[in-house]
Design a protein around this motif. Structure first.
Motif, short mmCIF file in Angstrom:
data_model
loop_
_atom_site.label_atom_id
_atom_site.label_comp_id
_atom_site.label_asym_id
_atom_site.label_seq_id
_atom_site.Cartn_x
_atom_site.Cartn_y
_atom_site.Cartn_z
N GLY A 1 -4.34 14.95 -4.04
CA GLY A 1 -3.92 14.63 -5.40
C GLY A 1 -4.02 13.14 -5.68
N LEU A 2 -3.99 12.80 -6.95
CA LEU A 2 -4.07 11.40 -7.35
C LEU A 2 -2.91 10.60 -6.79
CD1 LEU A 2 -5.67 9.35 -9.00
CD2 LEU A 2 -4.27 9.95 -10.96
N CYS A 3 -1.76 11.20 -6.69
CA CYS A 3 -0.59 10.51 -6.14
C CYS A 3 -0.36 10.88 -4.67
CB CYS A 3 0.64 10.83 -6.98
SG CYS A 3 0.51 10.24 -8.66
N GLY A 4 -1.39 11.35 -4.01
CA GLY A 4 -1.29 11.72 -2.60
C GLY A 4 -1.64 10.56 -1.68
N CYS A 5 -1.25 9.37 -2.08
CA CYS A 5 -1.60 8.16 -1.31
C CYS A 5 -1.13 8.24 0.13
CB CYS A 5 -1.00 6.93 -1.97
SG CYS A 5 -1.63 6.61 -3.62
N PHE A 6 0.02 8.84 0.36
CA PHE A 6 0.59 8.83 1.69
C PHE A 6 0.11 9.98 2.56
CE2 PHE A 6 3.59 6.35 -0.89
CZ PHE A 6 3.42 5.14 -0.25
N ASP A 7 -0.90 10.73 2.10
CA ASP A 7 -1.52 11.73 2.97
C ASP A 7 -2.18 11.04 4.16
OD1 ASP A 7 -0.69 13.61 1.17
OD2 ASP A 7 -2.68 14.02 0.35
N ASN A 8 -2.64 9.82 3.95
CA ASN A 8 -3.22 9.00 5.00
C ASN A 8 -2.65 7.60 4.83
OD1 ASN A 8 -4.83 7.31 6.61
ND2 ASN A 8 -6.63 8.60 6.32
N PHE A 9 -1.56 7.32 5.53
CA PHE A 9 -0.82 6.07 5.34
C PHE A 9 -1.66 4.84 5.65
CE2 PHE A 9 2.45 2.88 6.45
CZ PHE A 9 3.12 2.88 5.24
N GLY A 10 -2.47 4.90 6.70
CA GLY A 10 -3.32 3.77 7.07
C GLY A 10 -4.30 3.42 5.98
N LEU A 11 -4.91 4.42 5.41
CA LEU A 11 -5.85 4.23 4.31
C LEU A 11 -5.15 3.65 3.09
CD1 LEU A 11 -8.81 4.77 3.58
CD2 LEU A 11 -8.08 6.98 2.72
N CYS A 12 -3.93 4.09 2.85
CA CYS A 12 -3.14 3.59 1.74
C CYS A 12 -2.86 2.08 1.92
CB CYS A 12 -1.83 4.36 1.66
SG CYS A 12 -0.78 3.90 0.28
N ILE A 13 -2.49 1.68 3.10
CA ILE A 13 -2.19 0.27 3.38
C ILE A 13 -3.44 -0.60 3.21
CG2 ILE A 13 -1.51 -1.35 5.22
CD1 ILE A 13 0.83 0.19 4.00
N ILE A 14 -4.56 -0.16 3.78
CA ILE A 14 -5.82 -0.91 3.65
C ILE A 14 -6.21 -1.05 2.19
CG2 ILE A 14 -8.32 -0.83 4.08
CD1 ILE A 14 -7.61 0.44 6.81
N SER A 15 -6.11 0.03 1.43
CA SER A 15 -6.49 0.02 0.02
C SER A 15 -5.58 -0.88 -0.80
CB SER A 15 -6.47 1.43 -0.56
OG SER A 15 -7.41 2.24 0.10
N TYR A 16 -4.32 -0.97 -0.43
CA TYR A 16 -3.38 -1.79 -1.17
C TYR A 16 -3.59 -3.28 -0.89
CZ TYR A 16 0.97 -3.66 -3.00
OH TYR A 16 1.90 -4.38 -3.70
N PHE A 17 -3.77 -3.63 0.39
CA PHE A 17 -3.87 -5.04 0.75
C PHE A 17 -5.28 -5.60 0.66
CE2 PHE A 17 0.23 -4.04 2.76
CZ PHE A 17 0.99 -5.04 2.18
N VAL A 18 -6.31 -4.78 0.86
CA VAL A 18 -7.70 -5.24 0.82
C VAL A 18 -8.54 -4.23 0.03
CG1 VAL A 18 -9.52 -6.26 2.21
CG2 VAL A 18 -7.26 -6.01 3.21
N PRO A 19 -8.27 -4.10 -1.26
CA PRO A 19 -8.97 -3.07 -2.04
C PRO A 19 -10.48 -3.29 -2.12
CG PRO A 19 -7.71 -4.50 -3.49
CD PRO A 19 -7.33 -4.85 -2.08
N CYS A 20 -10.93 -4.54 -2.10
CA CYS A 20 -12.37 -4.78 -2.19
C CYS A 20 -13.09 -4.23 -0.95
CB CYS A 20 -12.68 -6.25 -2.39
SG CYS A 20 -12.03 -7.34 -1.11
N TYR A 21 -12.45 -4.29 0.20
CA TYR A 21 -13.03 -3.74 1.43
C TYR A 21 -13.15 -2.22 1.34
CZ TYR A 21 -13.26 -2.13 6.26
OH TYR A 21 -13.62 -1.47 7.41
N GLN A 22 -12.07 -1.57 0.92
CA GLN A 22 -12.09 -0.10 0.81
C GLN A 22 -13.07 0.35 -0.26
OE1 GLN A 22 -10.49 2.14 2.91
NE2 GLN A 22 -12.01 3.39 1.89
#
Length: 110
Positions: A8-29
């Protein structure tokens, strides 16, 4: 094809590591997502840092992810989504791409 998003669109925490990377380094993701659908990782990662262009490019990459998975939708819908919640869209696309990669690896090994 009538596939749906696996996360889901709000399923950010389905993969916590991916969520953290996307939040802190969105250009990389974003660059990684773009590379997975055939675009330049470096170019997209850098262009993601340009305001307004990041929304348009984000919608373009989301459209490519949708088309790859056969998920219904439109570019305008992707554009609105990227305008309203870019990080949620980024994580959802990354999760969908991760679901694509294992199947592609299995097929290439056979």
């Amino acid at each position: 094809m009538s596939n749906e998003w696996q996360h889901g669109l709000c399923g950010c925490f389905d993969n916590f590591g991916l969520c953290i990377i996307s939040y802190f380094v969105p250009c990389y993701q974003f660059g990684r997502n773009a590379e997975a659908v055939g675009e330049s990782c470096l170019m997209c990662g850098l262009l993601f840092l340009v305001p307004v262009l990041d929304i348009i490019l984000g919608a373009h990459i989301r459209t490519k992810v949708r088309e790859t998975k056969g998920i219904p939708g439109s570019f305008i819908g992707d554009l609105v989504l990227w305008f309203c919640c870019p990080l949620c869209a980024l994580v959802q696309e990354a999760q969908e791409i991760q679901d694509i990669r294992p199947a592609a690896m299995v097929i290439s090994r056979e």
